[in-house]
Design an enzyme around this catalytic site. Structure first.
Site, mmCIF file in Angstrom:
data_model
loop_
_atom_site.group_PDB
_atom_site.id
_atom_site.type_symbol
_atom_site.label_atom_id
_atom_site.label_comp_id
_atom_site.label_asym_id
_atom_site.label_seq_id
_atom_site.Cartn_x
_atom_site.Cartn_y
_atom_site.Cartn_z
ATOM 1 N N LYS A 194 0.847 -1.191 0.000
ATOM 2 C CA LYS A 194 0.000 0.000 0.000
ATOM 3 C C LYS A 194 0.882 1.240 0.000
ATOM 4 C CE LYS A 194 -3.785 -1.894 2.852
ATOM 5 N NZ LYS A 194 -4.888 -1.851 1.873
ATOM 6 N N ARG A 199 -9.666 -11.989 2.690
ATOM 7 C CA ARG A 199 -10.521 -13.085 2.228
ATOM 8 C C ARG A 199 -9.808 -14.428 2.344
ATOM 9 N NH1 ARG A 199 -11.252 -10.335 -3.512
ATOM 10 N NH2 ARG A 199 -10.909 -8.537 -2.157
HETATM 11 N N1 BES Z 1 -7.730 -4.009 4.730
HETATM 12 C C1 BES Z 1 -8.002 -3.664 3.388
HETATM 13 C C2 BES Z 1 -9.361 -3.021 3.198
HETATM 14 C C3 BES Z 1 -9.562 -1.669 3.837
HETATM 15 C C4 BES Z 1 -9.376 -0.519 3.098
HETATM 16 C C5 BES Z 1 -10.013 -1.565 5.133
HETATM 17 C C6 BES Z 1 -9.607 0.716 3.671
HETATM 18 C C7 BES Z 1 -10.224 -0.326 5.706
HETATM 19 C C8 BES Z 1 -10.032 0.804 4.972
HETATM 20 C C9 BES Z 1 -7.976 -4.918 2.513
HETATM 21 O O1 BES Z 1 -7.150 -5.930 2.914
HETATM 22 C C10 BES Z 1 -7.538 -4.469 1.169
HETATM 23 O O2 BES Z 1 -6.473 -3.970 1.043
HETATM 24 N N2 BES Z 1 -8.382 -4.663 0.177
HETATM 25 C C11 BES Z 1 -8.095 -4.295 -1.145
HETATM 26 C C12 BES Z 1 -8.533 -5.427 -2.028
HETATM 27 C C13 BES Z 1 -8.117 -5.279 -3.452
HETATM 28 C C14 BES Z 1 -6.608 -5.440 -3.578
HETATM 29 C C15 BES Z 1 -8.819 -6.339 -4.248
HETATM 30 C C16 BES Z 1 -8.891 -3.038 -1.471
HETATM 31 O O3 BES Z 1 -10.022 -2.928 -1.028
HETATM 32 O O4 BES Z 1 -8.337 -2.152 -2.117
HETATM 33 ZN ZN ZN Z 2 -5.170 -5.727 2.214
#
Ligand code: BES
Ligand code: ZN
Ligand code: ZN
Length: 472
Positions: free
Chosen positions: A254, A328
């Protein structure tokens, strides 16, 4: 922590700081208010001020009234007024406050108390000096017919969830989270079993192990159970909580801009543990089990990589196309593990997708699943009642398609749209049982407070699950 007390009416002391709930100015007759005060309150009401503060030399009085012309949600109105009063209480450094409900609806008292108490939260344990701690110690309800213990236990549980979410990963890794939960279980009356890495390996939880590969801390899998003798459900309700103690994204790293908030990626775990804590403390006659897979998600020389194919607990293979879609993977293992309990329903709770947070922001939890419509209606009703609102997303099989992989049973990434839904659909592949999924990415952690939900961890979902399960 504020203590709620219920007490008998004829002990009211006029020098106490008091909150009156009124539905008419006439309610305030015979309350020992001065004529000046009464006149002032009357004028404020004419000006449509419905929270009025008066100060005599030794005490403060707050008056909460209603605008009859508008159709308001009275419980939430009172919680929010409780929040406003909490702010005034902090300014005046009040230590004890009492509530006198002079209105015709006795149920309103607890909502006000709830609003004040939920607002009296501060995560201040890491200040070594200049700790501006809260002063309020007690909220006394002058009506001993009102039972305050249940509410106290719920609020304590919400605060516990907030505390866990606010702990950074250098203070709360997977093992510490598991210990925290089992210590609390001993006090509150639910049992815990903590599966360690060896056991997780022997169970072939390939999702949890893959995400954990980049970490120097071992994963844990916590099993919480509350099974009172008088439980009324034949099959257990299973709550599965995402316990990513920190989500860097892994090799699909990230941006660091707001990465600090990713200590909240165990918000689902905190919600599940705290809901079970409240259920146990209040001795609800329900058999409930919590499953919490936990690890952090980091890049390292040994981290799992985009392109990896992993084999999950139930034998399905998954092509990992983005290591940031890790939630997931760990949830899927827990959801398939749940089958051994022959559950009535599996409810997953997770800060799962940015897509859910972007869709509706901090104002509601995104819900989806294959449960019956009547049950969904109940969930929404609970959401309205506790004001932790629910927005139902579609859960059509059309959203399964983007999860098809060229080389494995599934991939962990969806398509160009509906990211929250494809994540939910991914999870659905791992169970034959009735399945409900709550994406709390938008509500678990706030950058700025919204009424009685503080900045940082909010504990949103605890009151919702408690209410839903209580009425199940
Ligand atoms: N933990 C994050 C989701 C999240 C984002 C929680 C903002 C709280 C605030 C999750 O693991 C994630 O990074 N999801 C990605 C998935 C994508 C790579 C398919 C997302 O939502 O961008
Ligand atoms: Zn994530
Ligand atoms: Zn995550």
């Amino acid at each position: 922590m504020v203590k709620l007390i219920s007490s008998h009416t004829n002990t009211i002391n006029n020098s106490d700081d008091l909150i009156y709930i009124i539905d008419s100015i006439d309610n305030l007759k015979n309350q020992n208010l001065s004529n000046d005060d009464l006149e002032y309150i009357k004028n404020e009401l004419v000006d449509n001020k419905f929270l009025i503060e008066t100060k005599s030399y030794n005490s403060r009085k707050y008056i909460i009234a209603f605008d009859d012309s508008s159709k308001i949600d009275k419980p939430e109105y009172l919680r929010q007024k409780g929040c406003d009063i909490s702010g005034l209480i902090n300014k005046s450094k009040t230590e004890n406050i009492s509530i006198i409900n002079l209105s015709s609806d006795i149920n309103l008292t607890l909502f006000l108390a709830e609003g004040v108490a939920l607002s009296q939260y501060k995560f201040d344990k890491y200040f070594t000096k200049d700790k501006k701690s809260l002063t309020l110690k007690t909220i006394t309800i002058y009506d001993d017919n009102i039972e305050v213990n249940n509410l106290q236990n719920i609020i304590d549980s919400v605060f516990w969830a907030r505390n866990m979410v606010n702990e950074p990963v250098n203070k709360l890794n997977a093992e510490i989270l598991a210990d925290e939960i089992s210590e609390r279980g001993k006090v509150s009356g639910f049992t815990t079993e903590i599966l360690t890495k060896k056991k997780i390996e022997s169970l072939k939880m390939g999702g949890l192990l893959a995400v954990n590969k980049g970490s120097i801390d071992p994963p844990t899998f916590s099993i919480l159970e509350y099974k009172p003798e008088n439980h009324t459900n034949i099959k257990p309700i299973i709550l599965v909580g995402k316990g990513v103690t920190y989500d860097t994204g892994g090799l699909s790293l990230k941006s660091t801009a707001h990465m600090d908030t990713m200590k909240s990626d165990m918000g689902g775990a905190a919600t599940v543990a705290a809901a079970i804590n409240a259920i146990a403390l209040n001795k609800l006659p329900i058999h409930v089990i919590g499953l919490i897979p936990a690890t952090d998600n980091r890049p390292s020389g040994n981290a799992y990589t985009p392109g990896d194919v992993i084999t999950m607990h139930n034998g399905l293979t998954v092509e990992v196309l983005n290591t940031d879609a890790e939630g997931r993977l760990i949830l899927a293992d827990a959801i398939s593990y749940a089958a051994r309990y022959n559950p009535e329903i599996i409810i997953s709770v997770a800060t799962l997708t940015g897509s859910a947070a972007n869709a509706i922001g901090p104002h509601a939890t995104v819900a989806m699943g294959n449960i019956e419509k009547s049950l969904f209606d109940k969930l929404k009703e609970s959401g309205d009642d506790v004001y932790e609102k629910i927005v139902e997303f579609p859960f059509w099989d059309e959203y399964k398609k983007p999860l098809k992989s060229e080389i494995a049973d599934l991939k962990n990434l969806g398509g160009d749209y509906g990211g929250a839904i494809t994540a939910g659909k991914f999870l659905e592949h791992f169970t034959e049982f009735s399945f409900l999924h709550l994406d709390i990415a938008g509500v678990a952690f706030l950058s700025k407070n919204i009424n009685y939900r503080p900045s940082g961890g909010t504990g949103t979902g605890v009151r919702l699950l408690y209410d839903f399960i209580k009425k199940y």
